[in-house]
Design a protein around this motif. Sequence first.
Motif, PDB file in Angstrom:
ATOM      1  N   GLU A 194      47.667 135.992  29.417  1.00 38.42           N
ATOM      2  CA  GLU A 194      46.404 135.399  30.243  1.00 38.42           C
ATOM      3  C   GLU A 194      45.002 135.851  29.332  1.00 38.42           C
ATOM      4  O   GLU A 194      44.251 134.821  29.138  1.00 38.42           O
ATOM      5  N   LYS A 195      45.272 136.742  28.798  1.00 38.55           N
ATOM      6  CA  LYS A 195      43.816 137.142  27.990  1.00 38.55           C
ATOM      7  C   LYS A 195      43.773 136.826  26.618  1.00 38.55           C
ATOM      8  O   LYS A 195      42.507 136.385  26.140  1.00 38.55           O
ATOM      9  N   MET A 196      44.888 136.483  26.013  1.00 39.34           N
ATOM     10  CA  MET A 196      44.767 136.089  24.642  1.00 39.34           C
ATOM     11  C   MET A 196      45.030 134.577  24.588  1.00 39.34           C
ATOM     12  O   MET A 196      44.939 133.904  23.494  1.00 39.34           O
ATOM     13  N   LYS A 197      45.386 133.629  25.808  1.00 41.33           N
ATOM     14  CA  LYS A 197      45.848 132.345  25.575  1.00 41.33           C
ATOM     15  C   LYS A 197      44.630 131.376  24.759  1.00 41.33           C
ATOM     16  O   LYS A 197      45.155 130.525  23.832  1.00 41.33           O
ATOM     17  N   ASP A 198      43.582 131.513  24.945  1.00 44.24           N
ATOM     18  CA  ASP A 198      42.350 130.967  24.310  1.00 44.24           C
ATOM     19  C   ASP A 198      42.519 131.270  22.755  1.00 44.24           C
ATOM     20  O   ASP A 198      42.742 130.344  21.849  1.00 44.24           O
ATOM     21  N   THR A 199      42.662 132.474  22.456  1.00 42.80           N
ATOM     22  CA  THR A 199      43.091 132.788  20.882  1.00 42.80           C
ATOM     23  C   THR A 199      44.223 132.033  20.374  1.00 42.80           C
ATOM     24  O   THR A 199      44.323 131.680  19.158  1.00 42.80           O
ATOM     25  N   VAL A 200      45.316 132.211  21.101  1.00 42.24           N
ATOM     26  CA  VAL A 200      46.421 131.790  20.557  1.00 42.24           C
ATOM     27  C   VAL A 200      46.439 129.966  20.488  1.00 42.24           C
ATOM     28  O   VAL A 200      46.964 129.700  19.525  1.00 42.24           O
ATOM     29  N   ARG A 201      45.785 129.651  21.411  1.00 45.92           N
ATOM     30  CA  ARG A 201      45.461 128.162  21.100  1.00 45.92           C
ATOM     31  C   ARG A 201      44.542 127.712  20.005  1.00 45.92           C
ATOM     32  O   ARG A 201      44.929 126.770  19.338  1.00 45.92           O
ATOM     33  N   LYS A 202      43.586 128.462  19.729  1.00 44.17           N
ATOM     34  CA  LYS A 202      42.695 128.294  18.756  1.00 44.17           C
ATOM     35  C   LYS A 202      43.227 128.208  17.549  1.00 44.17           C
ATOM     36  O   LYS A 202      43.087 127.513  16.536  1.00 44.17           O
ATOM     37  N   ILE A 203      43.962 129.097  17.256  1.00 38.60           N
ATOM     38  CA  ILE A 203      44.777 129.448  15.942  1.00 38.60           C
ATOM     39  C   ILE A 203      45.677 128.634  15.751  1.00 38.60           C
ATOM     40  O   ILE A 203      46.388 128.723  14.650  1.00 38.60           O
ATOM     41  N   GLY A 204      46.383 128.189  16.935  1.00 40.37           N
ATOM     42  CA  GLY A 204      47.465 127.100  16.642  1.00 40.37           C
ATOM     43  C   GLY A 204      48.905 127.750  16.696  1.00 40.37           C
ATOM     44  O   GLY A 204      49.821 127.106  16.202  1.00 40.37           O
ATOM     45  N   ALA A 205      48.969 128.924  17.195  1.00 41.98           N
ATOM     46  CA  ALA A 205      50.240 129.562  17.288  1.00 41.98           C
ATOM     47  C   ALA A 205      51.220 128.747  17.979  1.00 41.98           C
ATOM     48  O   ALA A 205      50.939 128.070  19.040  1.00 41.98           O
ATOM     49  N   ASP A 206      52.578 128.796  17.637  1.00 40.14           N
ATOM     50  CA  ASP A 206      53.432 128.021  18.531  1.00 40.14           C
ATOM     51  C   ASP A 206      54.359 129.048  19.655  1.00 40.14           C
ATOM     52  O   ASP A 206      55.113 128.472  20.220  1.00 40.14           O
ATOM     53  N   GLY A 207      53.928 130.283  19.595  1.00 38.23           N
ATOM     54  CA  GLY A 207      54.444 131.057  20.410  1.00 38.23           C
ATOM     55  C   GLY A 207      53.701 132.500  20.656  1.00 38.23           C
ATOM     56  O   GLY A 207      52.981 132.818  19.714  1.00 38.23           O
ATOM     57  N   TYR A 208      54.124 133.351  21.619  1.00 42.90           N
ATOM     58  CA  TYR A 208      53.205 134.509  21.797  1.00 42.90           C
ATOM     59  C   TYR A 208      54.373 135.507  22.485  1.00 42.90           C
ATOM     60  O   TYR A 208      55.063 135.238  23.305  1.00 42.90           O
ATOM     61  N   VAL A 209      54.320 136.628  21.963  1.00 44.75           N
ATOM     62  CA  VAL A 209      55.133 137.727  22.683  1.00 44.75           C
ATOM     63  C   VAL A 209      54.282 138.816  22.906  1.00 44.75           C
ATOM     64  O   VAL A 209      53.381 139.399  22.127  1.00 44.75           O
ATOM     65  N   HIS A 210      54.344 139.510  24.096  1.00 43.88           N
ATOM     66  CA  HIS A 210      53.499 140.637  24.489  1.00 43.88           C
ATOM     67  C   HIS A 210      54.233 141.950  24.023  1.00 43.88           C
ATOM     68  O   HIS A 210      55.516 141.932  24.364  1.00 43.88           O
ATOM     69  N   ARG A 211      53.503 142.627  23.549  1.00 45.73           N
ATOM     70  CA  ARG A 211      54.115 144.046  23.287  1.00 45.73           C
ATOM     71  C   ARG A 211      53.943 145.023  24.612  1.00 45.73           C
ATOM     72  O   ARG A 211      52.735 144.684  25.018  1.00 45.73           O
ATOM     73  N   PRO A 212      54.514 146.077  24.805  1.00 49.17           N
ATOM     74  CA  PRO A 212      55.665 146.310  23.923  1.00 49.17           C
ATOM     75  C   PRO A 212      56.910 145.418  23.905  1.00 49.17           C
ATOM     76  O   PRO A 212      56.934 144.709  24.777  1.00 49.17           O
ATOM     77  N   LEU A 213      57.354 145.305  23.020  1.00 50.73           N
ATOM     78  CA  LEU A 213      58.404 144.294  22.447  1.00 50.73           C
ATOM     79  C   LEU A 213      59.605 144.662  23.539  1.00 50.73           C
ATOM     80  O   LEU A 213      60.363 145.602  23.320  1.00 50.73           O
ATOM     81  N   ASP A 214      59.895 143.518  24.123  1.00 51.69           N
ATOM     82  CA  ASP A 214      61.175 143.187  24.824  1.00 51.69           C
ATOM     83  C   ASP A 214      61.965 142.608  24.024  1.00 51.69           C
ATOM     84  O   ASP A 214      61.943 141.487  23.580  1.00 51.69           O
ATOM     85  N   PRO A 215      63.419 143.436  23.306  1.00 52.14           N
ATOM     86  CA  PRO A 215      64.240 142.469  22.699  1.00 52.14           C
ATOM     87  C   PRO A 215      64.593 140.993  23.083  1.00 52.14           C
ATOM     88  O   PRO A 215      64.600 140.168  22.211  1.00 52.14           O
ATOM     89  N   ARG A 216      65.084 140.973  24.171  1.00 51.70           N
ATOM     90  CA  ARG A 216      65.257 139.698  24.786  1.00 51.70           C
ATOM     91  C   ARG A 216      64.122 138.620  24.646  1.00 51.70           C
ATOM     92  O   ARG A 216      64.348 137.396  24.165  1.00 51.70           O
ATOM     93  N   SER A 217      62.869 139.005  24.913  1.00 53.10           N
ATOM     94  CA  SER A 217      61.753 138.033  24.829  1.00 53.10           C
ATOM     95  C   SER A 217      61.488 137.656  23.344  1.00 53.10           C
ATOM     96  O   SER A 217      60.891 136.546  23.058  1.00 53.10           O
TER      97      SER A 217
END
Length: 112
Positions: free
Chosen positions: A80-103
Amino acid sequence: MTVVIISPSKFFREAIRFILQDVREIDQIDTFERPEDIPRGRVYDLVLCDLSCEGVESEGIRKIKELGSKVIVFSFDPFEKMKDTVRKIGADGYVHRPLDPRSVKEAVLSLR
């Protein structure tokens, strides 16, 4: 599928490599500290990139995507905090750290 992991943190590069090591669809996994470290002309099917990498938000992701790669970014900040940045740079997906292997695996496999 060829994959590259980009992060200034060796810990996170190796953690993602470990998580993805048994994914059958992946033929090759490379790692680099910065997007600029990828050899010129080398194209990957998928790039997993740490948003803390210098230059990622300005030029790094755009140049990678122009080569035809799919891009998943990851960060400690919630989506939610990064969604504008993710969209602006055109990323195809987002993973939140700490890393969950399944996600991580789900995000990667959703782009094949």
